[in-house]
Design an enzyme around this catalytic site. Structure first.
Site, PDB file in Angstrom:
ATOM      1  CG  LEU A  14      -2.195   0.829   1.158  1.00 48.55           C
ATOM      2  CD1 LEU A  14      -2.980   0.578  -0.122  1.00 48.55           C
ATOM      3  CD2 LEU A  14      -3.067   0.559   2.360  1.00 48.55           C
ATOM      4  CG  HIS A  15       4.372   1.390   0.138  1.00 48.19           C
ATOM      5  ND1 HIS A  15       4.755   2.164   1.208  1.00 48.19           N
ATOM      6  CD2 HIS A  15       4.353   0.121   0.588  1.00 48.19           C
ATOM      7  CE1 HIS A  15       4.965   1.381   2.245  1.00 48.19           C
ATOM      8  NE2 HIS A  15       4.728   0.131   1.896  1.00 48.19           N
ATOM      9  CB  ALA A  16       3.966   4.655  -4.886  1.00 44.72           C
TER      10      ALA A  16
END
Length: 86
Positions: A14-16
């Site tokens: 759950l990044h960028a």
């Protein structure tokens, strides 16, 4: 209070981009939204990209998304779908 437990499927966790998509949808909701890792980490503001990225959620980890208020079930379904998208 409604909540959804979701296993994050994206390779980057759950990044960028997944986090940005999640936060953009969360910001449209009139209620507070919180996110936490399933094993008891601190709850963070689901409308804050920095807070979401600070959770450092990896692929395969489970998060709990919570919201309370009118329309929260629909919002939670949409946010869970975003988090579960590979």
């Amino acid at each position: 209070m409604g909540e959804r437990k979701v296993t994050v499927a994206a390779e980057v966790g759950l990044h960028a981009r997944p986090a940005a998509t999640f936060v953009q949808r969360a910001k449209k909701a009139p209620m507070d939204i919180t996110v936490t890792k399933s094993y008891g980490s601190e709850k963070v503001n689901g409308k804050s990209i920095l807070a979401i990225m600070a959770l450092d959620v990896k692929q395969g980890e489970t998060v709990v998304i919570s919201a309370e208020g009118e329309g929260s079930e629909e919002v939670l379904d949409e946010l869970a779908a975003i988090a579960a998208t590979p």
